[in-house]
Design a protein around this motif. Structure first.
Motif, PDB file in Angstrom:
ATOM      1  N   ILE A 100      -7.524  -3.726 -16.812  1.00  0.00           N
ATOM      2  CA  ILE A 100      -6.071  -2.822 -16.891  1.00  0.00           C
ATOM      3  C   ILE A 100      -5.802  -2.794 -15.355  1.00  0.00           C
ATOM      4  CG2 ILE A 100      -4.937  -0.591 -17.293  1.00  0.00           C
ATOM      5  CD1 ILE A 100      -7.350  -0.068 -18.904  1.00  0.00           C
ATOM      6  N   MET A 101      -4.330  -3.405 -14.962  1.00  0.00           N
ATOM      7  CA  MET A 101      -3.874  -3.125 -13.487  1.00  0.00           C
ATOM      8  C   MET A 101      -2.457  -2.862 -13.470  1.00  0.00           C
ATOM      9  SD  MET A 101      -5.196  -7.004 -11.814  1.00  0.00           S
ATOM     10  CE  MET A 101      -6.706  -7.497 -12.250  1.00  0.00           C
ATOM     11  N   ILE A 102      -2.374  -1.808 -12.353  1.00  0.00           N
ATOM     12  CA  ILE A 102      -1.021  -1.513 -12.059  1.00  0.00           C
ATOM     13  C   ILE A 102      -0.375  -2.536 -10.789  1.00  0.00           C
ATOM     14  CG2 ILE A 102       0.313   0.132 -11.226  1.00  0.00           C
ATOM     15  CD1 ILE A 102      -1.638   2.240 -12.091  1.00  0.00           C
ATOM     16  N   VAL A 103       0.702  -3.251 -11.279  1.00  0.00           N
ATOM     17  CA  VAL A 103       1.181  -4.090 -10.126  1.00  0.00           C
ATOM     18  C   VAL A 103       2.349  -3.534  -9.634  1.00  0.00           C
ATOM     19  CG1 VAL A 103       2.195  -6.308  -9.724  1.00  0.00           C
ATOM     20  CG2 VAL A 103       0.223  -6.133 -11.205  1.00  0.00           C
ATOM     21  N   SER A 104       2.659  -3.205  -8.401  1.00  0.00           N
ATOM     22  CA  SER A 104       3.627  -2.234  -7.948  1.00  0.00           C
ATOM     23  C   SER A 104       4.357  -3.156  -6.780  1.00  0.00           C
ATOM     24  CB  SER A 104       3.094  -1.108  -7.173  1.00  0.00           C
ATOM     25  OG  SER A 104       4.039  -0.332  -6.680  1.00  0.00           O
ATOM     26  N   ILE A 105       5.695  -3.416  -7.065  1.00  0.00           N
ATOM     27  CA  ILE A 105       6.594  -4.219  -6.205  1.00  0.00           C
ATOM     28  C   ILE A 105       7.476  -3.696  -5.455  1.00  0.00           C
ATOM     29  CG2 ILE A 105       8.229  -6.022  -6.156  1.00  0.00           C
ATOM     30  CD1 ILE A 105       6.807  -7.013  -8.973  1.00  0.00           C
ATOM     31  N   ASN A 106       7.416  -3.499  -4.101  1.00  0.00           N
ATOM     32  CA  ASN A 106       8.611  -2.793  -3.297  1.00  0.00           C
ATOM     33  C   ASN A 106       9.704  -3.702  -3.670  1.00  0.00           C
ATOM     34  OD1 ASN A 106      10.057  -2.081  -1.218  1.00  0.00           O
ATOM     35  ND2 ASN A 106       8.187  -0.848  -0.394  1.00  0.00           N
ATOM     36  N   LYS A 107      10.732  -2.866  -4.127  1.00  0.00           N
ATOM     37  CA  LYS A 107      12.073  -3.662  -4.263  1.00  0.00           C
ATOM     38  C   LYS A 107      12.606  -4.320  -2.791  1.00  0.00           C
ATOM     39  CE  LYS A 107      13.149  -1.303  -8.586  1.00  0.00           C
ATOM     40  NZ  LYS A 107      14.186  -0.361  -9.102  1.00  0.00           N
ATOM     41  N   LYS A 108      12.535  -3.511  -1.931  1.00  0.00           N
ATOM     42  CA  LYS A 108      13.119  -3.945  -0.753  1.00  0.00           C
ATOM     43  C   LYS A 108      12.355  -4.954   0.266  1.00  0.00           C
ATOM     44  CE  LYS A 108      15.235  -1.712   3.391  1.00  0.00           C
ATOM     45  NZ  LYS A 108      15.621  -0.386   4.044  1.00  0.00           N
ATOM     46  N   THR A 109      11.031  -4.795   0.459  1.00  0.00           N
ATOM     47  CA  THR A 109      10.279  -5.526   1.040  1.00  0.00           C
ATOM     48  C   THR A 109       9.768  -6.616   0.562  1.00  0.00           C
ATOM     49  OG1 THR A 109       8.209  -4.242   0.843  1.00  0.00           O
ATOM     50  CG2 THR A 109       9.690  -3.378   2.683  1.00  0.00           C
ATOM     51  N   LYS A 110       9.600  -6.597  -0.886  1.00  0.00           N
ATOM     52  CA  LYS A 110       8.753  -7.383  -1.809  1.00  0.00           C
ATOM     53  C   LYS A 110       7.442  -7.639  -1.536  1.00  0.00           C
ATOM     54  CE  LYS A 110      12.820  -9.013  -2.907  1.00  0.00           C
ATOM     55  NZ  LYS A 110      13.573  -8.549  -4.382  1.00  0.00           N
ATOM     56  N   ASP A 111       6.799  -6.498  -0.843  1.00  0.00           N
ATOM     57  CA  ASP A 111       5.254  -6.054  -0.882  1.00  0.00           C
ATOM     58  C   ASP A 111       4.630  -5.965  -2.418  1.00  0.00           C
ATOM     59  OD1 ASP A 111       5.309  -6.755   1.666  1.00  0.00           O
ATOM     60  OD2 ASP A 111       5.585  -4.651   2.399  1.00  0.00           O
ATOM     61  N   VAL A 112       3.577  -6.703  -2.549  1.00  0.00           N
ATOM     62  CA  VAL A 112       3.018  -6.270  -3.779  1.00  0.00           C
ATOM     63  C   VAL A 112       1.617  -5.478  -3.743  1.00  0.00           C
ATOM     64  CG1 VAL A 112       2.462  -7.397  -6.034  1.00  0.00           C
ATOM     65  CG2 VAL A 112       4.417  -8.288  -4.817  1.00  0.00           C
ATOM     66  N   LYS A 113       1.502  -4.592  -4.232  1.00  0.00           N
ATOM     67  CA  LYS A 113       0.236  -4.026  -4.273  1.00  0.00           C
ATOM     68  C   LYS A 113      -0.313  -3.842  -5.746  1.00  0.00           C
ATOM     69  CE  LYS A 113       1.153  -1.249  -0.327  1.00  0.00           C
ATOM     70  NZ  LYS A 113       1.207   0.266   0.247  1.00  0.00           N
ATOM     71  N   VAL A 114      -1.613  -4.138  -5.816  1.00  0.00           N
ATOM     72  CA  VAL A 114      -2.474  -4.128  -7.025  1.00  0.00           C
ATOM     73  C   VAL A 114      -3.608  -3.017  -7.069  1.00  0.00           C
ATOM     74  CG1 VAL A 114      -3.620  -5.490  -8.666  1.00  0.00           C
ATOM     75  CG2 VAL A 114      -1.762  -6.674  -7.146  1.00  0.00           C
ATOM     76  N   CYS A 115      -3.482  -2.304  -8.201  1.00  0.00           N
ATOM     77  CA  CYS A 115      -4.676  -1.391  -8.480  1.00  0.00           C
ATOM     78  C   CYS A 115      -5.242  -1.683  -9.770  1.00  0.00           C
ATOM     79  CB  CYS A 115      -4.272   0.018  -8.221  1.00  0.00           C
ATOM     80  SG  CYS A 115      -5.446   1.298  -8.260  1.00  0.00           S
ATOM     81  N   SER A 116      -6.568  -1.763  -9.714  1.00  0.00           N
ATOM     82  CA  SER A 116      -7.314  -2.037 -11.142  1.00  0.00           C
ATOM     83  C   SER A 116      -7.695  -0.606 -11.539  1.00  0.00           C
ATOM     84  CB  SER A 116      -8.534  -2.634 -10.965  1.00  0.00           C
ATOM     85  OG  SER A 116      -8.368  -3.844 -10.335  1.00  0.00           O
ATOM     86  N   LEU A 117      -7.409  -0.320 -12.889  1.00  0.00           N
ATOM     87  CA  LEU A 117      -7.874   1.044 -13.359  1.00  0.00           C
ATOM     88  C   LEU A 117      -9.083   0.581 -14.016  1.00  0.00           C
ATOM     89  CD1 LEU A 117      -4.383   2.095 -14.831  1.00  0.00           C
ATOM     90  CD2 LEU A 117      -5.452   2.652 -12.614  1.00  0.00           C
ATOM     91  N   TYR A 118     -10.336   1.329 -13.936  1.00  0.00           N
ATOM     92  CA  TYR A 118     -11.544   1.094 -14.504  1.00  0.00           C
ATOM     93  C   TYR A 118     -11.374   1.196 -16.049  1.00  0.00           C
ATOM     94  CZ  TYR A 118     -13.012   0.547  -9.649  1.00  0.00           C
ATOM     95  OH  TYR A 118     -13.189   0.138  -8.428  1.00  0.00           O
ATOM     96  N   ARG A 119     -11.847   0.476 -16.816  1.00  0.00           N
ATOM     97  CA  ARG A 119     -11.606   0.565 -18.261  1.00  0.00           C
ATOM     98  C   ARG A 119     -12.395   1.784 -18.807  1.00  0.00           C
ATOM     99  NH1 ARG A 119     -14.977  -4.399 -20.921  1.00  0.00           N
ATOM    100  NH2 ARG A 119     -17.065  -3.704 -20.037  1.00  0.00           N
TER     101      ARG A 119
END
Length: 351
Positions: A100-119
């Protein structure tokens, strides 16, 4: 007469020159048009192929967002990514989400951060009480899983992508492999899982001869994702999954449109999503501009404990971890969790 003759020859030379320039310009235009057509072929092909993806339109009435101001999150596109290990390719529900992951995309800068949620994270699931986070997908598919993530972590996710782990194998092979740094304590387990992955997918396999940085194929990389019998257990397993995801992302950025079209075609039967064709293409067109940034696992501060004889991952505390999650993904400092999250946090602390 001579002057007239000279003028006539000059005019003829000028006309010839103009015609030559026009021919060159026409040739250049034809070449440009051909290049555009060649570039559009995989895009058009991809668009029609995307229509084959099984989709679920999320019923927003079933997605609860805690009664708080989340306007600061509007500048981000947040997508839940679920990885399932289903031999029957059952992507809709009745299968626990192995990743399970959350992929968060900054719409302006196009920076992408990923956070795993431990199952195994101990959370509240509507209608089922407190249990492991990965049970939500099995109980109610992506809708219940998203609803659980939003309510427990103060998020506003409305979209998801579910991928079968066999798709990871296929994608990496089409990209020509990825680079991984295999540690000594991982080597034996990677080779053991390589055999299992190949058996599930019906593919040939080769064992890795040694540890160290090396190019691995899809079967070996998928095996690496599954290893959890080293120090850190499931926590380092989630870290390996993020590593593989980032390596796929880096390789895809360097690939040509034809290779990416092949990748998409292979993945399509093994994907389940709420995203429309235009949304997928909209995200895909920016792939060369995305910058993969910070990655982490949630909860950040955690304890592995047994409740009723079952092992869970407990946040210390849920409220403080949610504050850190918002700081990681959205650069929100001093975020104060909702009353709903604070309530869950107190109940988990008692348990």
């Amino acid at each position: 007469m001579r002057n007239n003759q000279g003028n006539f020859e000059n005019e003829r030379a000028l006309v010839k020159k103009v015609k030559k320039k026009k021919k060159k310009r026409l040739r250049r235009l034809i070449i440009i048009e051909l290049l555009i057509i060649l570039l559009l072929i995989p895009v058009v092909y991809l668009y029609f192929q995307l229509g084959r993806i099984p989709r679920q339109e999320i019923n927003l009435d079933n997605i609860e967002i805690n009664n708080i101001d989340l306007s600061e999150l509007d500048g981000y596109r947040n997508i839940a990514v679920f990885g399932v290990d289903s031999r029957a390719n059952d992507l809709q529900k009745n299968t626990r989400s192995d990743s399970i992951m959350i992929v968060s995309i900054n719409k302006k800068t196009k920076d992408v951060k990923v956070c795993s949620l431990y199952r195994d994270t101990y959370v509240y699931i509507e209608g089922h009480g407190y249990t492991k986070l990965n049970h939500a997908y099995a109980y109610g598919g992506p809708e219940l899983a998203i609803n659980t993530i939003n309510k427990n972590f103060d998020l506003n996710i409305t979209d998801f992508v579910t991928v079968n782990f066999s798709a990871v194998t296929n994608v990496i092979d089409l990209l020509g492999g990825i680079t991984l740094d295999i540690q000594d304590d991982e080597l034996k387990h990677v080779n053991n899982y390589t055999r299992d992955v190949a058996k599930i997918n019906g593919t040939k396999y080769t064992y890795l001869d040694k540890a160290g940085k090396q190019t691995v194929d899809g079967t070996q990389a998928t095996a690496y994702c599954r290893v959890r019998y080293t120090a850190g257990g499931d926590f380092t397993r989630a870290e390996r999954q993020r590593t593989v995801m980032s390596q796929i992302f880096k390789k895809a950025k360097k690939s040509n449109p034809f290779t990416l079209a092949k990748v998409a075609n292979k993945m399509i039967p093994q994907i389940y999503t709420s995203l429309s064709n235009s949304e997928i293409l909209g995200l895909g067109k920016d792939i060369f501009f995305y910058d993969l940034g910070e990655q982490a696992g949630f909860p950040f501060d955690k304890t592995a404990k047994k409740i009723g004889g079952v092992s869970y991952v407990l946040a210390d505390t849920l409220s403080s971890n949610v504050t850190k999650l918002h700081e990681l993904l959205f650069n929100q400092t001093g975020y104060e969790p909702s009353k709903t999250v604070q309530g869950y946090s107190s109940e988990i602390a008692h348990k």
